[in-house]
Scaffold this motif. Sequence first.
Motif, PDB file in Angstrom:
ATOM      1  N   ARG A   1      -6.878   4.094  -8.164  1.00  0.00           N
ATOM      2  CA  ARG A   1      -6.503   3.433  -6.509  1.00  0.00           C
ATOM      3  C   ARG A   1      -5.569   2.213  -7.088  1.00  0.00           C
ATOM      4  O   ARG A   1      -6.185   1.224  -7.971  1.00  0.00           O
ATOM      5  CB  ARG A   1      -7.411   3.138  -5.930  1.00  0.00           C
ATOM      6  CG  ARG A   1      -7.197   2.162  -4.699  1.00  0.00           C
ATOM      7  CD  ARG A   1      -6.488   2.618  -3.744  1.00  0.00           C
ATOM      8  NE  ARG A   1      -6.195   1.596  -2.745  1.00  0.00           N
ATOM      9  CZ  ARG A   1      -5.074   1.237  -2.058  1.00  0.00           C
ATOM     10  NH1 ARG A   1      -4.115   1.987  -2.144  1.00  0.00           N
ATOM     11  NH2 ARG A   1      -5.049   0.386  -0.970  1.00  0.00           N
ATOM     12  N   GLY A   2      -4.446   1.996  -6.684  1.00  0.00           N
ATOM     13  CA  GLY A   2      -3.731   0.566  -6.720  1.00  0.00           C
ATOM     14  C   GLY A   2      -4.120  -0.235  -5.606  1.00  0.00           C
ATOM     15  O   GLY A   2      -3.451   0.121  -4.401  1.00  0.00           O
TER      16      GLY A   2
ATOM     17  N   TYR B   1     -10.831  12.070 -13.758  1.00  0.00           N
ATOM     18  CA  TYR B   1     -10.510  10.684 -13.796  1.00  0.00           C
ATOM     19  C   TYR B   1      -9.335  10.413 -12.373  1.00  0.00           C
ATOM     20  O   TYR B   1      -8.332  11.287 -12.371  1.00  0.00           O
ATOM     21  CB  TYR B   1      -9.509  10.305 -14.904  1.00  0.00           C
ATOM     22  CG  TYR B   1      -8.713   9.077 -15.121  1.00  0.00           C
ATOM     23  CD1 TYR B   1      -9.040   8.061 -14.136  1.00  0.00           C
ATOM     24  CD2 TYR B   1      -7.401   9.292 -15.677  1.00  0.00           C
ATOM     25  CE1 TYR B   1      -8.041   7.055 -14.352  1.00  0.00           C
ATOM     26  CE2 TYR B   1      -6.569   8.379 -15.675  1.00  0.00           C
ATOM     27  CZ  TYR B   1      -6.810   7.139 -15.024  1.00  0.00           C
ATOM     28  OH  TYR B   1      -5.848   5.907 -15.118  1.00  0.00           O
ATOM     29  N   THR B   2      -9.676   9.566 -11.564  1.00  0.00           N
ATOM     30  CA  THR B   2      -8.693   9.360 -10.744  1.00  0.00           C
ATOM     31  C   THR B   2      -8.622   7.800 -10.399  1.00  0.00           C
ATOM     32  O   THR B   2      -9.156   6.953 -11.026  1.00  0.00           O
ATOM     33  CB  THR B   2      -8.836   9.899  -9.260  1.00  0.00           C
ATOM     34  OG1 THR B   2      -7.641  10.025  -8.485  1.00  0.00           O
ATOM     35  CG2 THR B   2     -10.156   9.424  -8.511  1.00  0.00           C
TER      36      THR B   2
ATOM     37  N   GLN C   1     -10.297   4.384 -11.807  1.00  0.00           N
ATOM     38  CA  GLN C   1      -9.821   3.233 -12.066  1.00  0.00           C
ATOM     39  C   GLN C   1      -9.184   2.503 -10.821  1.00  0.00           C
ATOM     40  O   GLN C   1      -8.481   3.003 -10.029  1.00  0.00           O
ATOM     41  CB  GLN C   1      -8.618   3.423 -13.227  1.00  0.00           C
ATOM     42  CG  GLN C   1      -7.938   2.211 -13.482  1.00  0.00           C
ATOM     43  CD  GLN C   1      -6.804   2.464 -14.330  1.00  0.00           C
ATOM     44  OE1 GLN C   1      -6.286   3.548 -14.543  1.00  0.00           O
ATOM     45  NE2 GLN C   1      -6.904   1.697 -15.669  1.00  0.00           N
TER      46      GLN C   1
ATOM     47  N   ILE D   1      -7.405  15.073 -13.896  1.00  0.00           N
ATOM     48  CA  ILE D   1      -6.853  14.170 -13.264  1.00  0.00           C
ATOM     49  C   ILE D   1      -6.440  14.548 -11.848  1.00  0.00           C
ATOM     50  O   ILE D   1      -5.373  15.009 -11.743  1.00  0.00           O
ATOM     51  CB  ILE D   1      -5.659  13.166 -13.903  1.00  0.00           C
ATOM     52  CG1 ILE D   1      -6.135  12.757 -15.310  1.00  0.00           C
ATOM     53  CG2 ILE D   1      -5.436  12.155 -13.188  1.00  0.00           C
ATOM     54  CD1 ILE D   1      -5.033  12.107 -16.028  1.00  0.00           C
TER      55      ILE D   1
ATOM     56  N   GLN E   1       2.312   9.997  -9.275  1.00  0.00           N
ATOM     57  CA  GLN E   1       1.479   9.309 -10.741  1.00  0.00           C
ATOM     58  C   GLN E   1       1.842   9.947 -11.925  1.00  0.00           C
ATOM     59  O   GLN E   1       1.735   9.724 -13.073  1.00  0.00           O
ATOM     60  CB  GLN E   1       0.003   9.434 -10.529  1.00  0.00           C
ATOM     61  CG  GLN E   1      -0.423   8.585  -9.412  1.00  0.00           C
ATOM     62  CD  GLN E   1      -0.180   6.811  -9.620  1.00  0.00           C
ATOM     63  OE1 GLN E   1      -0.208   6.257 -10.434  1.00  0.00           O
ATOM     64  NE2 GLN E   1       0.660   6.606  -8.411  1.00  0.00           N
TER      65      GLN E   1
ATOM     66  N   GLU F   1      -1.967  -3.800 -12.072  1.00  0.00           N
ATOM     67  CA  GLU F   1      -0.621  -3.178 -11.758  1.00  0.00           C
ATOM     68  C   GLU F   1      -0.172  -3.785 -10.273  1.00  0.00           C
ATOM     69  O   GLU F   1       1.066  -4.186 -10.457  1.00  0.00           O
ATOM     70  CB  GLU F   1      -0.752  -1.722 -11.654  1.00  0.00           C
ATOM     71  CG  GLU F   1       0.211  -1.042 -11.334  1.00  0.00           C
ATOM     72  CD  GLU F   1       0.040   0.476 -10.752  1.00  0.00           C
ATOM     73  OE1 GLU F   1      -1.065   0.891 -10.332  1.00  0.00           O
ATOM     74  OE2 GLU F   1       0.990   1.202 -10.816  1.00  0.00           O
ATOM     75  N   LYS F   2      -1.102  -3.934  -9.589  1.00  0.00           N
ATOM     76  CA  LYS F   2      -0.610  -4.288  -8.234  1.00  0.00           C
ATOM     77  C   LYS F   2      -0.333  -5.788  -8.307  1.00  0.00           C
ATOM     78  O   LYS F   2       1.043  -6.356  -7.619  1.00  0.00           O
ATOM     79  CB  LYS F   2      -1.553  -4.086  -6.992  1.00  0.00           C
ATOM     80  CG  LYS F   2      -1.759  -2.628  -6.813  1.00  0.00           C
ATOM     81  CD  LYS F   2      -0.308  -1.813  -6.222  1.00  0.00           C
ATOM     82  CE  LYS F   2      -0.361  -0.628  -6.764  1.00  0.00           C
ATOM     83  NZ  LYS F   2       0.695   0.126  -6.130  1.00  0.00           N
TER      84      LYS F   2
ATOM     85  N   GLN G   1      -3.253   2.447 -17.785  1.00  0.00           N
ATOM     86  CA  GLN G   1      -3.413   3.620 -16.926  1.00  0.00           C
ATOM     87  C   GLN G   1      -3.738   4.839 -17.743  1.00  0.00           C
ATOM     88  O   GLN G   1      -4.341   5.908 -17.145  1.00  0.00           O
ATOM     89  CB  GLN G   1      -2.425   3.788 -15.953  1.00  0.00           C
ATOM     90  CG  GLN G   1      -2.826   4.800 -14.892  1.00  0.00           C
ATOM     91  CD  GLN G   1      -1.936   5.064 -13.467  1.00  0.00           C
ATOM     92  OE1 GLN G   1      -1.751   3.743 -12.988  1.00  0.00           O
ATOM     93  NE2 GLN G   1      -1.641   5.959 -12.876  1.00  0.00           N
TER      94      GLN G   1
ATOM     95  N   ALA H   1      -4.634  13.651  -8.469  1.00  0.00           N
ATOM     96  CA  ALA H   1      -3.743  12.531  -8.207  1.00  0.00           C
ATOM     97  C   ALA H   1      -2.536  13.076  -7.578  1.00  0.00           C
ATOM     98  O   ALA H   1      -2.067  14.253  -7.644  1.00  0.00           O
ATOM     99  CB  ALA H   1      -3.342  11.700  -9.185  1.00  0.00           C
TER     100      ALA H   1
ATOM    101  N   TYR I   1       2.970   8.403 -15.465  1.00  0.00           N
ATOM    102  CA  TYR I   1       1.998   8.085 -16.254  1.00  0.00           C
ATOM    103  C   TYR I   1       1.339   9.169 -17.382  1.00  0.00           C
ATOM    104  O   TYR I   1       1.170   8.899 -18.281  1.00  0.00           O
ATOM    105  CB  TYR I   1       0.665   7.594 -15.507  1.00  0.00           C
ATOM    106  CG  TYR I   1       1.157   6.157 -14.899  1.00  0.00           C
ATOM    107  CD1 TYR I   1       1.328   5.046 -15.572  1.00  0.00           C
ATOM    108  CD2 TYR I   1       1.299   6.216 -13.176  1.00  0.00           C
ATOM    109  CE1 TYR I   1       1.676   3.757 -15.155  1.00  0.00           C
ATOM    110  CE2 TYR I   1       1.532   4.820 -12.774  1.00  0.00           C
ATOM    111  CZ  TYR I   1       1.744   3.827 -13.715  1.00  0.00           C
ATOM    112  OH  TYR I   1       2.066   2.642 -13.275  1.00  0.00           O
TER     113      TYR I   1
HETATM  114  N1  TRP Z   1      -1.491   3.501 -10.106  1.00  0.00           N
HETATM  115  C1  TRP Z   1      -2.277   4.211  -9.281  1.00  0.00           C
HETATM  116  C2  TRP Z   1      -1.662   3.584  -7.921  1.00  0.00           C
HETATM  117  O1  TRP Z   1      -0.972   2.747  -7.686  1.00  0.00           O
HETATM  118  C3  TRP Z   1      -3.690   3.974  -9.546  1.00  0.00           C
HETATM  119  C4  TRP Z   1      -4.041   4.651 -10.575  1.00  0.00           C
HETATM  120  C5  TRP Z   1      -4.692   4.527 -11.657  1.00  0.00           C
HETATM  121  C6  TRP Z   1      -4.484   6.236 -10.380  1.00  0.00           C
HETATM  122  N2  TRP Z   1      -5.109   5.621 -12.303  1.00  0.00           N
HETATM  123  C7  TRP Z   1      -5.185   6.695 -11.544  1.00  0.00           C
HETATM  124  C8  TRP Z   1      -4.159   7.186  -9.287  1.00  0.00           C
HETATM  125  C9  TRP Z   1      -5.471   7.779 -11.876  1.00  0.00           C
HETATM  126  C10 TRP Z   1      -4.587   8.585  -9.712  1.00  0.00           C
HETATM  127  C11 TRP Z   1      -5.115   8.963 -10.866  1.00  0.00           C
HETATM  128  O2  TRP Z   1      -2.051   4.049  -6.795  1.00  0.00           O
END
Ligand code: TRP
Length: 374
Positions: free
Chosen positions: A82-83, A79-80, A113, A220, A226, A118-119, A201, A222, A229
């Motif tokens: 991007r905002g 799971y990863t 995701q 995950i 992050q 969020e943004k 998230q 990331a 979360y």
């Molecule tokens: N909140 C992250 C961001 O602003 C986006 C994100 C959602 C994310 N789920 C994730 C990043 C899981 C890494 C892993 O970039």
Amino acid sequence: MANEEEEMVVTPWEVSGKIDYDKLIRQFGTQPLTDELLERLRKHMGGLHLQLRRKLFFSHRDLDWILDQYEAGQKFVLYTGRGPSGPVHIGHLVPWIFTKHLQDVFDAKLYFQITDDEKFLVQPELSVKKSLDFMYENALDIVALGFDPKKTVIISDIKNISALYDIAVRVAKHVTFSTVKAVFGFENSSNIGIIFFPAIQAAPAFLGSVLAGKNVPCLIPAAIDQDPYWRVTRDIASKLGYYKPAQIHSRFLPGLGKGGKMSASLPETCIFTIDPPEVAEKKIWNAFTGGRSTESEQRKYGGDPSICTIYYYFYYLFEESDEKMEELENECRSGKVLCGEHKKMLAERVKKFLREHQKKREKARDIVDDFFFK
Ligand code: TRP
């Protein structure tokens, strides 16, 4: 711009100051990626990806447990996310490239995701429409990296909320306002959307289990900003009857300016994937290096690769060979090769990368719909 003396700040919405990664491990309570764990990964991964070898990924939670499970025949999902606050820059691609490698070697399903909600919630001027435009454009970059369409699901929070909402409300019921206040620094004046958002998230971490109808481990990858979360997510996992998601954390890829990560709010310091190659070249030309102020000084004393953004780009993305990397370092330290030369070398690689990526990105328009959650 972040500067060396500034205090380190690492939150999901702000990264600034000089980053002390050992301190982050202590502060966040994560585990360092030890040599022992790297050896275990090497066995499964048929060698070590350069981002592991060079410690771009440096910290984890429960990665050893994920490998225990895997060795016992239990696959995991990835799971990863991007905002989508703007166009994608090369720094964003770094953990995604690694995620794709994980998908390939472990034959893992991936939930990607895109947090357009969020943004929208945290950026005062951003409209839903604009956020969705960025979401779509960013999805093209994700698809262009070559994720397996049969094993990859992209989730736009706004468009595909039905994938997550039932999990999110179950998460939210166990997370109090005082917890998210303490973890994220929310205040009474924070909008209620962002206060609920951590549940959104958290949700994809359990999606693999929900869809399989049985518990499936989740890893995950990331950047470490992050982590808050995941702390919240891990705390409530067992209350919902799921495994805690494991993490592997990366550092931030520095921008082309002095200090700090690459930030879309400083466009001259980041190379966007949609930059025309000549524009990227100019940015590289203006990048901060570890060079001296005059040529004769540099010939005499050499440069300092440890603070050089050009060096970082070779190191984390554009030079696979460890021997060549050493050569680059020696040429710099000895003053034998000047910054201009190394900038030129890097610019050639970046331009080639951009040309190829941009082609794949255009092709992605035809297939991106197949990736979204259905
Ligand atoms: N909140 C992250 C961001 O602003 C986006 C994100 C959602 C994310 N789920 C994730 C990043 C899981 C890494 C892993 O970039």
